[in-house]
Design a protein around this motif. Structure first.
Motif, PDB file in Angstrom:
ATOM      1  N   LYS A 172     -10.977   9.270  17.978  1.00 13.01           N
ATOM      2  CA  LYS A 172     -11.188   8.307  17.990  1.00 13.01           C
ATOM      3  C   LYS A 172     -10.387   7.470  16.642  1.00 13.01           C
ATOM      4  N   PHE A 173     -11.359   7.980  15.829  1.00 14.31           N
ATOM      5  CA  PHE A 173     -11.635   7.909  14.438  1.00 14.31           C
ATOM      6  C   PHE A 173     -11.164   8.146  12.889  1.00 14.31           C
ATOM      7  N   GLU A 174      -9.219   8.294  13.970  1.00 16.10           N
ATOM      8  CA  GLU A 174      -8.773   9.238  12.934  1.00 16.10           C
ATOM      9  C   GLU A 174      -7.513   8.349  12.833  1.00 16.10           C
ATOM     10  N   ILE A 175      -7.440   8.328  11.837  1.00 18.50           N
ATOM     11  CA  ILE A 175      -5.851   7.413  11.351  1.00 18.50           C
ATOM     12  C   ILE A 175      -5.001   7.872  11.678  1.00 18.50           C
ATOM     13  N   LEU A 176      -3.751   7.134  12.505  1.00 17.95           N
ATOM     14  CA  LEU A 176      -2.004   7.959  13.285  1.00 17.95           C
ATOM     15  C   LEU A 176      -1.505   7.802  12.163  1.00 17.95           C
ATOM     16  N   LYS A 177      -1.391  10.008  12.193  1.00 17.65           N
ATOM     17  CA  LYS A 177       0.071  10.338  11.453  1.00 17.65           C
ATOM     18  C   LYS A 177       0.807   9.714  12.268  1.00 17.65           C
ATOM     19  N   ALA A 178       1.955   9.876  11.214  1.00 16.96           N
ATOM     20  CA  ALA A 178       2.756   9.375  11.243  1.00 16.96           C
ATOM     21  C   ALA A 178       4.545  10.486  11.677  1.00 16.96           C
ATOM     22  N   THR A 179       4.836   9.461  12.956  1.00 16.01           N
ATOM     23  CA  THR A 179       5.799  10.610  13.584  1.00 16.01           C
ATOM     24  C   THR A 179       6.958  10.681  12.473  1.00 16.01           C
ATOM     25  N   ASP A 180       7.055  11.435  12.933  1.00 21.13           N
ATOM     26  CA  ASP A 180       8.748  12.166  11.934  1.00 21.13           C
ATOM     27  C   ASP A 180      10.378  12.259  12.778  1.00 21.13           C
ATOM     28  N   ASN A 181      10.048  11.411  13.728  1.00 18.24           N
ATOM     29  CA  ASN A 181      10.956  11.390  14.631  1.00 18.24           C
ATOM     30  C   ASN A 181      12.000  10.220  13.754  1.00 18.24           C
ATOM     31  N   GLY A 182      13.189  11.391  13.652  1.00 15.51           N
ATOM     32  CA  GLY A 182      14.173  10.179  12.922  1.00 15.51           C
ATOM     33  C   GLY A 182      15.044   9.610  14.089  1.00 15.51           C
ATOM     34  N   LYS A 190      23.073  10.837  -2.284  1.00 18.46           N
ATOM     35  CA  LYS A 190      23.637  12.195  -2.827  1.00 18.46           C
ATOM     36  C   LYS A 190      24.802  12.954  -2.046  1.00 18.46           C
ATOM     37  N   GLY A 191      25.143  12.102  -1.316  1.00 20.78           N
ATOM     38  CA  GLY A 191      26.067  13.092  -0.277  1.00 20.78           C
ATOM     39  C   GLY A 191      26.152  13.824   0.806  1.00 20.78           C
ATOM     40  N   ASP A 192      24.370  13.938   0.979  1.00 25.70           N
ATOM     41  CA  ASP A 192      24.237  14.079   2.560  1.00 25.70           C
ATOM     42  C   ASP A 192      23.862  13.396   3.179  1.00 25.70           C
ATOM     43  N   TYR A 193      23.476  13.584   4.799  1.00 21.03           N
ATOM     44  CA  TYR A 193      23.106  13.040   5.293  1.00 21.03           C
ATOM     45  C   TYR A 193      21.983  12.988   6.243  1.00 21.03           C
ATOM     46  N   TYR A 194      21.397  12.038   6.612  1.00 19.33           N
ATOM     47  CA  TYR A 194      19.526  12.187   7.129  1.00 19.33           C
ATOM     48  C   TYR A 194      19.624  11.820   7.989  1.00 19.33           C
ATOM     49  N   ALA A 195      18.888  11.988   9.013  1.00 21.96           N
ATOM     50  CA  ALA A 195      18.321  11.357  10.333  1.00 21.96           C
ATOM     51  C   ALA A 195      16.919  10.698  10.014  1.00 21.96           C
ATOM     52  N   THR A 196      17.267   9.495   9.947  1.00 23.56           N
ATOM     53  CA  THR A 196      16.089   8.365  10.132  1.00 23.56           C
ATOM     54  C   THR A 196      15.227   7.599  10.689  1.00 23.56           C
ATOM     55  N   THR A 197      14.065   7.574  10.299  1.00 27.01           N
ATOM     56  CA  THR A 197      13.635   6.581  10.450  1.00 27.01           C
ATOM     57  C   THR A 197      12.667   5.473   9.768  1.00 27.01           C
ATOM     58  N   GLU A 198      11.819   4.354  10.278  1.00 28.77           N
ATOM     59  CA  GLU A 198      10.866   3.598   9.377  1.00 28.77           C
ATOM     60  C   GLU A 198       9.478   4.185   8.618  1.00 28.77           C
ATOM     61  N   THR A 199       9.299   5.553   9.011  1.00 30.26           N
ATOM     62  CA  THR A 199       8.077   6.707   8.512  1.00 30.26           C
ATOM     63  C   THR A 199       8.375   7.078   7.112  1.00 30.26           C
ATOM     64  N   ASN A 200       8.212   7.447   6.812  1.00 31.16           N
ATOM     65  CA  ASN A 200       8.378   7.915   5.087  1.00 31.16           C
ATOM     66  C   ASN A 200       8.750   9.872   5.070  1.00 31.16           C
ATOM     67  N   PHE A 201       9.072  10.376   6.636  1.00 32.66           N
ATOM     68  CA  PHE A 201       9.736  11.381   6.637  1.00 32.66           C
ATOM     69  C   PHE A 201      11.627  11.255   6.956  1.00 32.66           C
ATOM     70  N   VAL A 216      11.799  16.049   4.459  1.00 38.02           N
ATOM     71  CA  VAL A 216      12.050  15.348   3.698  1.00 38.02           C
ATOM     72  C   VAL A 216      10.608  14.500   3.819  1.00 38.02           C
ATOM     73  N   ASP A 217       9.965  13.956   2.498  1.00 41.28           N
ATOM     74  CA  ASP A 217       8.685  13.116   2.456  1.00 41.28           C
ATOM     75  C   ASP A 217       9.101  12.088   0.994  1.00 41.28           C
ATOM     76  N   GLN A 270      15.333  13.456  -5.869  1.00 35.39           N
ATOM     77  CA  GLN A 270      15.116  13.427  -7.486  1.00 35.39           C
ATOM     78  C   GLN A 270      15.649  12.239  -8.055  1.00 35.39           C
ATOM     79  N   GLY A 271      14.762  11.666  -8.944  1.00 39.60           N
ATOM     80  CA  GLY A 271      15.204  10.797  -9.618  1.00 39.60           C
ATOM     81  C   GLY A 271      14.699   9.157  -8.831  1.00 39.60           C
ATOM     82  N   ALA A 272      14.907   9.339  -7.453  1.00 37.90           N
ATOM     83  CA  ALA A 272      14.396   7.690  -6.799  1.00 37.90           C
ATOM     84  C   ALA A 272      12.949   7.346  -8.508  1.00 37.90           C
ATOM     85  N   LYS A 273      13.271   5.960  -8.139  1.00 46.40           N
ATOM     86  CA  LYS A 273      12.474   4.822  -8.626  1.00 46.40           C
ATOM     87  C   LYS A 273      12.161   3.728  -7.905  1.00 46.40           C
TER      88      LYS A 273
END
Length: 583
Positions: A172-182, A190-201, A216-217, A270-273
């Motif tokens: 109960k005291f753990e911080i919620l783990k971010a989902t990667d359900n894109g 960069k020309g590739d396609y990614y399934a996305t949601t609103e977390t860092n994955f 990708v994180d 790579q190169g993201a800023k």
């Protein structure tokens, strides 16, 4: 002095925790407790402006469109009626929830279901269909355990019953783990396609096979804790996005740039800023946002009074509350619009204020004669984010009618933001000199720039239930002055028509067929097109009636009439967003 500042921070945190406990105990929202008689006079709330609601009755139940389906992992041929242009070659990729339970555990919110990716392959007038679940870590963990193991936006994962009582208590005291359900969209980097949601994955996906290839994180490349599922693309190949970062001083809204592909790049991002960071009005209560605006030289961020309580998120497992319970609509606050130069990172030293509204999707933004013109779909009530849950969507009869009629409706609006304001700018005088817009801007005596929007519609938009899921001829008119946009009308609990809006005349054209419910319209320009609306509209159309096939609809974008359809003998649930990947 440092200890005094620390004491002030601690005092603020304790005050917020006190009100969180009060809310949980009283089972009320952050604004509802202000109506408690003892507290009401201490926390006055401004009167809300009237919100447009409908009075529909006898609505068709759409529950079958929010139920789990099986994937179709191998392409199947579909029946084409009418004509699909021979020049159209590519894959229409769609994303959205397709699995709403594991074992006896059920998801609560529309945003929670496991990502099901769809592909309509179009070539020489022929179409095939396939679908696959995104093999995210979340999906695979839930599947292996036959229960919900990872929390989603509106569903809190319960402690593992296999753990002992002490382990369950400690969890109960753990911080919620971010989902990667894109499950929200497909983004291109960069020309590739990614399934996305609103977390860092995000997940790299093969657009031809729908295979999940790589997780990708974002945090390995830039210091953000998530990004939107709606990036913007520059003609030079740069992709822009936004994401929050959290530190000792609170939240920062970050603008991110991902450069075009380089031959020696080893990593996806790579190169993201980080181009720059925008400071929230309240760093401990940042705003929720789903998208942002971009013109040729600027990023436009709308800080809406849909507030995220960070302490609520940190204590959510302890309190037994899902993430959506940490998002509160606070209509007594203004909406604040921030502008930043996307090339230099300079924050424009002006903040534009307007009345409270909430928004999911921007339409377009462009610069003209010293102004930024910003178009987006607006709701006058931000409670909609917590009302679009699965229980609501599965209602029948009078309960369904009531649920729909009390949902706020979205409408397209235009804001005009002046860039050249100084101490000599007149006070309380309309600064908008654009002849084609009646939006209003005032500089007030306190220095604030107050904006009043122009409605980009006539009353006939009320008859189709407002508008959402806007799209434009993005390839040729994004960041430019434009005339047409496309969207969806909603005369049921979910969208039931396709719309074409002329922003100059404010007239609309409509496609609708009884018993069918379309998805977001995707515009594909014709080869060598000249006119802005020279192209086609693609939309996946579904029905709760098992005797009706799902279909891919093709409309002539200029006339907004049907050219053809491809009927699929597979049930498809309501999804969110998609893209057309040309070949």
């Amino acid at each position: 002095m440092a200890w005094m500042q620390s004491l002030t921070v601690v005092r603020k945190i304790l005050q917020q925790l006190f009100w969180i406990i009060i809310e949980d105990r009283m089972n009320v929202t952050s604004t509802a407790w202000r109506n408690v008689p003892v507290l009401k006079h201490l926390f006055p709330v401004k009167m809300k402006e009237p919100i447009y609601h409908s009075r529909k009755t006898g609505l068709e139940c759409l529950a079958p469109l929010f139920m789990t389906v099986e994937e179709t992992p191998e392409p199947i041929p579909v029946k084409v009626k009418g004509e699909i242009p021979k020049w159209l070659r590519g894959n229409l990729l769609r994303n959205g929830p397709g699995k709403f339970e594991f074992g006896n555990d059920k998801y609560n919110h529309w945003f929670d279901g496991m990502a099901l990716m769809h592909q309509f392959k179009i070539e020489d007038g022929n179409v095939t269909y396939m679908s696959k679940f995104l093999r995210s870590e979340t999906y695979q963990t839930n599947y292996a355990n036959n229960r919900i193991m990872v929390s989603e936006f509106g569903t809190l994962a319960m402690p593992d019953p296999c753990k002992n009582i002490f382990q369950r208590f400690a969890s109960k005291f753990e911080i919620l783990k971010a989902t990667d359900n894109g499950s929200v969209n497909f983004a291109r980097y960069k020309g590739d396609y990614y399934a996305t949601t609103e977390t860092n994955f995000i997940h790299k996906v093969n657009p031809n096979t729908l295979d999940t290839e790589e997780k990708v994180d974002w945090t390995k490349f830039v210091a953000v804790n998530g990004t939107t599922a709606h990036p913007h693309y520059d003609p030079d190949g740069t992709t822009y996005n936004m994401g929050n970062s959290y530190g000792k001083n609170g939240t920062i809204y970050n603008i991110i740039a991902v450069p075009q592909q380089k031959s020696d790049d080893e990593e996806t991002l790579q190169g993201a800023k980080i181009v720059c960071g925008i400071t929230p009005v309240d760093s401990m209560k940042p705003s929720y946002y789903h998208s942002f605006g971009m013109s040729k030289n600027y990023i436009i961020f709308v800080e809406q009074p849909l507030k995220i309580n960070l302490l609520k998120i940190l204590t959510s497992k302890f309190r037994g509350k899902s993430m959506n319970n940490a998002i509160n609509w606070e209509p007594e606050l203004n909406t604040v619009i921030h502008v930043a130069n996307k090339h230099t990172g300079e924050i424009i030293p002006l903040q534009y204020y307007t009345k409270a509204f909430s928004t999911f999707h921007h339409i377009n933004a462009f610069e003209n004669n010293g102004f930024i013109v910003l178009d987006l779909c607006c709701f006058d009530d931000g409670e909609i984010i917590n009302n679009i849950n699965l229980q609501t969507f599965r209602q029948t009869g009078e309960a369904l009618d009531k649920a729909y009629n009390t949902l706020p409706k979205g409408f397209p609006r235009r804001f005009v933001l002046p860039l050249n304001i100084n101490s000599n700018t007149p006070i309380d005088q309309n600064l908008n000199t654009l002849t084609y817009s009646n939006a209003v801007i005032f500089r007030k005596a306190d220095g604030k720039i107050w904006c009043e929007a122009e409605d980009l519609h006539d009353d006939d938009l009320l008859d189709v239930g407002g508008m959402e899921f806007p799209q434009i001829n993005y390839a040729k008119y994004n960041t430019k002055k434009y005339k047409f946009f496309y969207g969806c009308g909603a005369n049921n609990i979910m969208i039931d028509s396709l719309l074409k809006m002329d922003v100059e005349t404010k007239k609309l054209k409509t496609w609708k067929e009884k018993g069918y419910y379309p998805s977001e319209p995707i515009f594909v320009p014709s080869p060598n097109s000249v006119d802005e609306d020279d192209g086609i509209i693609l939309s996946v159309v579904i029905s709760p009636n098992p005797s009706k096939s799902s279909l891919l609809l093709v409309l002539d974008a200029k006339t907004f009439t049907e050219m053809g359809r491809a009927e699929v003998a597979v049930r498809i649930p309501f999804g969110f967003h998609g893209v057309f990947a040309e070949r």
